[in-house]
Motif scaffolding. Structure first.
Motif, PDB file in Angstrom:
ATOM      1  N   ALA A  84      38.717  44.089  71.786  1.00 17.01           N
ATOM      2  CA  ALA A  84      39.525  43.630  70.655  1.00 17.01           C
ATOM      3  C   ALA A  84      40.761  42.899  71.169  1.00 17.01           C
ATOM      4  CB  ALA A  84      39.957  44.818  69.799  1.00 17.01           C
ATOM      5  N   PRO A  85      41.252  41.905  70.431  1.00 17.47           N
ATOM      6  CA  PRO A  85      42.530  41.292  70.785  1.00 17.47           C
ATOM      7  C   PRO A  85      43.682  42.233  70.437  1.00 17.47           C
ATOM      8  CG  PRO A  85      41.724  40.379  68.726  1.00 17.47           C
ATOM      9  CD  PRO A  85      40.648  41.304  69.225  1.00 17.47           C
ATOM     10  N   ALA A  86      44.767  42.095  71.195  1.00 13.26           N
ATOM     11  CA  ALA A  86      45.952  42.917  70.941  1.00 13.26           C
ATOM     12  C   ALA A  86      47.197  42.072  71.122  1.00 13.26           C
ATOM     13  CB  ALA A  86      45.987  44.113  71.883  1.00 13.26           C
ATOM     14  N   LEU A  87      48.197  42.322  70.284  1.00 11.23           N
ATOM     15  CA  LEU A  87      49.504  41.690  70.403  1.00 11.23           C
ATOM     16  C   LEU A  87      50.550  42.770  70.610  1.00 11.23           C
ATOM     17  CD1 LEU A  87      49.169  38.998  67.631  1.00 11.23           C
ATOM     18  CD2 LEU A  87      49.667  38.530  70.035  1.00 11.23           C
ATOM     19  N   LEU A  88      51.397  42.586  71.621  1.00 20.88           N
ATOM     20  CA  LEU A  88      52.400  43.585  71.987  1.00 20.88           C
ATOM     21  C   LEU A  88      53.776  42.924  72.017  1.00 20.88           C
ATOM     22  CD1 LEU A  88      49.660  43.972  74.005  1.00 20.88           C
ATOM     23  CD2 LEU A  88      50.847  46.120  74.408  1.00 20.88           C
ATOM     24  N   ALA A 142      52.901  35.345  65.437  1.00 20.49           N
ATOM     25  CA  ALA A 142      51.696  35.485  66.262  1.00 20.49           C
ATOM     26  C   ALA A 142      50.675  36.399  65.599  1.00 20.49           C
ATOM     27  CB  ALA A 142      52.069  36.023  67.645  1.00 20.49           C
ATOM     28  N   ILE A 143      51.132  37.491  64.980  1.00 22.21           N
ATOM     29  CA  ILE A 143      50.215  38.390  64.273  1.00 22.21           C
ATOM     30  C   ILE A 143      49.538  37.652  63.123  1.00 22.21           C
ATOM     31  CG2 ILE A 143      50.063  40.447  62.822  1.00 22.21           C
ATOM     32  CD1 ILE A 143      52.307  41.667  64.513  1.00 22.21           C
ATOM     33  N   ALA A 144      50.322  36.930  62.334  1.00 21.32           N
ATOM     34  CA  ALA A 144      49.754  36.198  61.193  1.00 21.32           C
ATOM     35  C   ALA A 144      48.721  35.173  61.647  1.00 21.32           C
ATOM     36  CB  ALA A 144      50.880  35.517  60.411  1.00 21.32           C
ATOM     37  N   LEU A 145      49.026  34.457  62.710  1.00 19.88           N
ATOM     38  CA  LEU A 145      48.092  33.439  63.210  1.00 19.88           C
ATOM     39  C   LEU A 145      46.815  34.075  63.748  1.00 19.88           C
ATOM     40  CD1 LEU A 145      50.570  31.006  65.008  1.00 19.88           C
ATOM     41  CD2 LEU A 145      49.346  30.608  62.856  1.00 19.88           C
ATOM     42  N   LYS A 146      46.957  35.208  64.423  1.00 25.11           N
ATOM     43  CA  LYS A 146      45.768  35.871  64.973  1.00 25.11           C
ATOM     44  C   LYS A 146      44.890  36.407  63.858  1.00 25.11           C
ATOM     45  CE  LYS A 146      43.438  36.854  68.620  1.00 25.11           C
ATOM     46  NZ  LYS A 146      43.022  35.805  69.572  1.00 25.11           N
ATOM     47  N   TYR A 218      56.844  48.367  58.400  1.00 28.07           N
ATOM     48  CA  TYR A 218      57.035  46.957  58.054  1.00 28.07           C
ATOM     49  C   TYR A 218      55.858  46.095  58.480  1.00 28.07           C
ATOM     50  CZ  TYR A 218      58.865  42.227  58.047  1.00 28.07           C
ATOM     51  OH  TYR A 218      59.030  40.882  57.836  1.00 28.07           O
ATOM     52  N   THR A 219      55.372  46.277  59.704  1.00 31.25           N
ATOM     53  CA  THR A 219      54.302  45.414  60.207  1.00 31.25           C
ATOM     54  C   THR A 219      53.051  45.527  59.352  1.00 31.25           C
ATOM     55  OG1 THR A 219      55.165  45.498  62.468  1.00 31.25           O
ATOM     56  CG2 THR A 219      52.840  44.928  62.208  1.00 31.25           C
ATOM     57  N   ILE A 220      52.668  46.751  59.024  1.00 33.93           N
ATOM     58  CA  ILE A 220      51.496  46.959  58.167  1.00 33.93           C
ATOM     59  C   ILE A 220      51.736  46.341  56.788  1.00 33.93           C
ATOM     60  CG2 ILE A 220      50.214  48.727  56.896  1.00 33.93           C
ATOM     61  CD1 ILE A 220      49.276  48.527  59.755  1.00 33.93           C
ATOM     62  N   ALA A 221      52.921  46.563  56.229  1.00 37.55           N
ATOM     63  CA  ALA A 221      53.207  46.035  54.889  1.00 37.55           C
ATOM     64  C   ALA A 221      53.162  44.511  54.880  1.00 37.55           C
ATOM     65  CB  ALA A 221      54.569  46.534  54.413  1.00 37.55           C
ATOM     66  N   ARG A 222      53.748  43.892  55.877  1.00 39.33           N
ATOM     67  CA  ARG A 222      53.831  42.417  55.906  1.00 39.33           C
ATOM     68  C   ARG A 222      52.465  41.774  56.104  1.00 39.33           C
ATOM     69  NH1 ARG A 222      58.024  38.616  59.416  1.00 39.33           N
ATOM     70  NH2 ARG A 222      56.787  36.708  59.380  1.00 39.33           N
ATOM     71  N   HIS A 223      51.656  42.323  56.985  1.00 41.47           N
ATOM     72  CA  HIS A 223      50.447  41.608  57.393  1.00 41.47           C
ATOM     73  C   HIS A 223      49.155  42.158  56.796  1.00 41.47           C
ATOM     74  CE1 HIS A 223      52.720  39.244  60.265  1.00 41.47           C
ATOM     75  NE2 HIS A 223      53.301  40.357  60.673  1.00 41.47           N
ATOM     76  N   ALA A 224      49.132  43.431  56.428  1.00 44.09           N
ATOM     77  CA  ALA A 224      47.875  44.021  55.950  1.00 44.09           C
ATOM     78  C   ALA A 224      47.917  44.382  54.477  1.00 44.09           C
ATOM     79  CB  ALA A 224      47.525  45.260  56.785  1.00 44.09           C
ATOM     80  N   GLU A 225      48.938  45.123  54.056  1.00 43.79           N
ATOM     81  CA  GLU A 225      48.984  45.532  52.651  1.00 43.79           C
ATOM     82  C   GLU A 225      49.048  44.316  51.734  1.00 43.79           C
ATOM     83  OE1 GLU A 225      52.198  48.240  52.081  1.00 43.79           O
ATOM     84  OE2 GLU A 225      51.086  49.949  52.902  1.00 43.79           O
ATOM     85  N   SER A 226      49.864  43.328  52.091  1.00 35.88           N
ATOM     86  CA  SER A 226      50.027  42.168  51.227  1.00 35.88           C
ATOM     87  C   SER A 226      48.732  41.370  51.096  1.00 35.88           C
ATOM     88  CB  SER A 226      51.143  41.266  51.764  1.00 35.88           C
ATOM     89  OG  SER A 226      50.829  40.819  53.075  1.00 35.88           O
ATOM     90  N   ALA A 227      47.896  41.407  52.139  1.00 33.89           N
ATOM     91  CA  ALA A 227      46.626  40.662  52.124  1.00 33.89           C
ATOM     92  C   ALA A 227      45.432  41.559  51.816  1.00 33.89           C
ATOM     93  CB  ALA A 227      46.416  39.997  53.486  1.00 33.89           C
ATOM     94  N   ARG A 228      45.688  42.837  51.521  1.00 31.53           N
ATOM     95  CA  ARG A 228      44.636  43.810  51.218  1.00 31.53           C
ATOM     96  C   ARG A 228      43.629  43.932  52.356  1.00 31.53           C
ATOM     97  NH1 ARG A 228      45.095  45.280  45.963  1.00 31.53           N
ATOM     98  NH2 ARG A 228      42.973  46.072  45.767  1.00 31.53           N
ATOM     99  N   LEU A 229      44.139  43.852  53.585  1.00 25.80           N
ATOM    100  CA  LEU A 229      43.291  44.060  54.754  1.00 25.80           C
ATOM    101  C   LEU A 229      43.239  45.543  55.091  1.00 25.80           C
ATOM    102  CD1 LEU A 229      44.514  41.193  57.129  1.00 25.80           C
ATOM    103  CD2 LEU A 229      42.548  41.186  55.572  1.00 25.80           C
TER     104      LEU A 229
END
Length: 275
Positions: A84-88, A142-146, A218-229
């Motif tokens: 899996a890809p990972a961003l740190l 970078a998270i959003a683009l990935k 915050y990270t989950i809310a910004r990138h996953a919850e908002s997009a229902r991922l």
């Protein structure tokens, strides 16, 4: 020489990062084929050279106040095992916390667990903005683009956030070995809790020792919850990750628990996720 599995951002557009400093984030296993992204918001205890460790001693920067001990190593181990890809995130949470909204008072702390952070006292709004531009936004962009890249391969990629927590906070002993943090989306969290509770000897926390309820993560809310991922936040107790053997053990536990959940086709379909 950098591993072929890991790449990093360019320095050119980050005003507080000098040429000899690390980039604001690193991408591990960027060509990983798994349909999900691993992220680690507090992977590093590094400071840009120009900040002189914010006035802290080197010993202080090794403490949990500066990073999530073992979380970066665990993230990379999971990325290898899952392909899996990972961003740190590339810098200490004391420079700016990548898992806090910029308006959150704990975004840049003046003190943490009894330790005064001299370089964070009396910051101007411009200084705060420069930190956000240099460290916070590059990581989140970078998270959003990935995730956009993963969407082009498969609908509904998952986001898994990896953290670690101290065995003791203040006078409170924390008995949990692992915590599963979540809010309104049970797709990964509930079956993961069930599977982890089947592992003999593990004490498993459901939104413990921290809560994943909004707006905590915050990270989950910004990138996953908002997009229902589909998503989940993992917290592993730091004394479990003090050695390479401990990291390998937990990577094995989590892969065994997560693999059948992440392989379920229904996980990646759109639809109602509320409970």
């Amino acid at each position: 020489m950098r591993s072929v599995a890991e790449s990093s951002a360019s320095h050119s557009h980050y005003p507080l990062i000098a040429a000899g400093d690390p980039p604001p984030y690193s991408e591990f296993n960027p060509t990983g084929r798994a349909p999900f992204l691993l992220v680690c918001d507090h992977a590093s205890n590094v400071f840009p050279a120009g900040m002189a460790r914010l006035g802290l001693t080197e010993d202080a920067t090794r403490r949990h106040i500066a990073w999530d001990i073992g979380a970066g190593d665990l993230t990379r181990a999971l990325a290898r095992l899952f392909d899996a890809p990972a961003l740190l995130a590339g810098y200490s949470r004391l420079v700016i916390d990548c898992n806090r909204a910029l308006t959150d008072p704990s975004s840049i702390l003046a003190a943490s667990d009894g330790e005064v952070i001299p370089g964070n006292r009396r910051l101007t709004s411009i200084e705060r903005e420069l930190r956000a531009r240099s460290f916070f936004e590059p990581y989140h962009v970078a998270i959003a683009l990935k995730l956009d890249e993963l969407r082009r391969r498969r609908a509904g990629p998952a986001l898994i956030s990896v953290h670690s927590f101290t065995p003791v906070m203040g006078s409170e002993q924390r008995p949990w070995h692992v915590g599963v943090l979540w809010d309104r989306d049970p797709r990964i969290a509930l079956p993961l809790l069930e599977r982890l509770r089947q592992v003999q000897g593990l004490v498993v926390g459901d939104n413990l020792p921290y809560s994943g309820r909004h707006p905590a993560d915050y990270t989950i809310a910004r990138h996953a919850e908002s997009a229902r991922l589909p998503h989940v936040c993992l917290e592993i107790r730091q004394d479990e990750l003090e050695s390479a053997a401990g990291v390998a053990r937990w990577a094995g536990i989590l892969v065994e628990a997560l693999a059948p959940i992440l392989a379920e086709p229904a996980l990646h379909r759109s639809g109602s996720v509320g409970v």
